[in-house]
Scaffold this active site. Structure first.
Site, PDB file in Angstrom:
ATOM      1  N   ASN A   1      -0.363  16.360  10.762  1.00  0.00           N
ATOM      2  CA  ASN A   1      -0.120  17.798  10.629  1.00  0.00           C
ATOM      3  C   ASN A   1      -1.386  18.555  10.250  1.00  0.00           C
ATOM      4  OD1 ASN A   1       2.614  17.537  11.112  1.00  0.00           O
ATOM      5  ND2 ASN A   1       3.185  17.555   8.950  1.00  0.00           N
TER       6      ASN A   1
ATOM      7  N   GLY B   1       0.097  16.000   6.740  1.00  0.00           N
ATOM      8  CA  GLY B   1       1.205  15.200   7.226  1.00  0.00           C
ATOM      9  C   GLY B   1       1.275  13.959   6.368  1.00  0.00           C
TER      10      GLY B   1
ATOM     11  N   ASN C   1      11.007   9.032  -4.161  1.00  0.00           N
ATOM     12  CA  ASN C   1      11.058   9.784  -5.409  1.00  0.00           C
ATOM     13  C   ASN C   1      12.498   9.855  -5.927  1.00  0.00           C
ATOM     14  OD1 ASN C   1      12.379  11.882  -4.004  1.00  0.00           O
ATOM     15  ND2 ASN C   1      10.467  12.987  -3.642  1.00  0.00           N
TER      16      ASN C   1
ATOM     17  N   LEU D   1       8.381   9.249 -10.273  1.00  0.00           N
ATOM     18  CA  LEU D   1       9.058  10.260 -11.088  1.00  0.00           C
ATOM     19  C   LEU D   1       8.138  11.409 -11.465  1.00  0.00           C
ATOM     20  CD1 LEU D   1      10.713   7.678 -13.532  1.00  0.00           C
ATOM     21  CD2 LEU D   1      11.742   8.632 -11.451  1.00  0.00           C
TER      22      LEU D   1
ATOM     23  N   GLY E   1       6.137   9.224 -14.661  1.00  0.00           N
ATOM     24  CA  GLY E   1       5.751   7.856 -14.351  1.00  0.00           C
ATOM     25  C   GLY E   1       6.445   7.305 -13.121  1.00  0.00           C
TER      26      GLY E   1
ATOM     27  N   ASP F   1       1.729  10.595  -1.593  1.00  0.00           N
ATOM     28  CA  ASP F   1       1.112   9.872  -0.480  1.00  0.00           C
ATOM     29  C   ASP F   1      -0.049   9.012  -0.983  1.00  0.00           C
ATOM     30  OD1 ASP F   1       2.875  11.165   1.235  1.00  0.00           O
ATOM     31  OD2 ASP F   1       1.482  12.817   1.604  1.00  0.00           O
TER      32      ASP F   1
END
Length: 301
Positions: free
Chosen positions: A10, A38, A179, A214, A218, A245
């Site tokens: 992207n 991206g 996540n 998180l 963490g 990422d």
């Protein structure tokens, strides 16, 4: 071990704002920048900067030369990327004064990854190599199935999470990196307790490994027999875009090298903390040498 990242490419259009725009509101941006991004591109660059032997595959448009150049400069092999007539994918990103972001994605060429192209790409890899997937391209489910049939290790970052994921054969995934929101949805639970989310995920996918990030709270690692927590490394937050990422790339590079999960989690956490102290997604990803120097200072103290 070679790592194939079949992922999105992207052009990120990033607006710094005082606060996020709400429905019906027009706001004045403080600054505007363009970055290559991206989740696919970011994770390939993180893998390469962490020392992995990484190949990127995916589709760009005729406007995508800058994306290829950015990958190559970072050490990513790009010969498998296909250029087509569509516009390259792009993202519109708001970043507020606290460094938090809101992102809208347009798929563009990322939506033209075909089964035939996936087969051609996978022919270059062998049993024991690793495939990394996100959910920003077309035919993710097909790629997952074909990679497992060929004996590759499959890592999946289910982002952005969508209803289509429910149709994927996720039991064939070796590593989930996700996540809290993604973890709750895959576990089909409303709990906000990370360990409970992981317990539910292990019941649904007993043969998989899970890395649950998180944010500033963490991260956790869990497999069939072990669960442990990794704290963050505190830093001044400038921009959180690409932090996940960076974490993904550094963690998987560690696993590909054969390092322990504990060591891979620690280096991924430190690399992620360095990335949020800078602007942009891919430009904020640190080199392995920088992470190692920072780790040595942490140990010394």
């Amino acid at each position: 071990m070679k790592v194939l990242n079949l992922g999105s490419l992207n052009i990120d259009k990033t607006y710094t704002v005082d606060h996020f725009a709400e429905a019906g509101e027009t706001i004045q941006a403080i600054a505007y920048e363009e970055f290559c991004g991206g989740k696919g591109l970011n994770q390939s660059i993180a893998l390469a900067k962490a020392g992995a032997d990484v190949f990127h595959a995916g589709c760009v448009g005729q406007d995508g030369d800058v994306l290829l150049e950015t990958l190559e400069k970072a050490g990513v092999k790009t010969e498998l990327i296909r250029k087509n007539q569509e516009l390259s994918g792009h993202a519109v990103i708001q970043v507020n004064r606290d460094g938090q972001n809101k992102i809208m994605i347009f798929g563009g060429a990322n939506s033209y990854v075909t089964p035939e192209y996936i087969d051609q790409v996978l022919n270059h890899f062998n049993r024991g190599d690793m495939l990394l997937l996100q959910n920003e391209i077309s035919n993710v489910s097909y790629a997952l199935e074909q990679a497992k049939e060929r004996g590759l290790t499959v890592a999946f970052n289910p982002s952005p999470i969508s209803g289509s994921i429910g149709h994927y054969n996720l039991r064939r995934t070796d590593y989930f990196i996700l996540n809290e929101v993604e973890g709750r949805k895959l576990a089909d639970t409303h709990t906000e307790d990370a360990e409970e989310i992981l317990l539910e995920l292990r019941i649904k996918y007993p043969e998989s490994v899970f890395v649950l990030t998180l944010g500033d709270k963490g991260s956790y690692y869990a497999d069939a027999s072990v669960m442990f927590y990794q704290e963050i490394f505190r830093t001044d937050v400038i921009d959180t875009t690409g932090a996940g990422d960076t974490f993904t790339g550094y963690f998987l590079a560690g696993i590909a090298r054969g390092t322990s999960p504990q060591e891979a989690m620690k280096y991924a956490s430190l690399a992620s903390s360095l990335s949020v102290s800078r602007h942009g997604a891919s430009p904020s990803i640190p080199d392995h040498s920088e992470v190692c120097r920072k780790m040595a200072k942490q140990i010394a103290h």
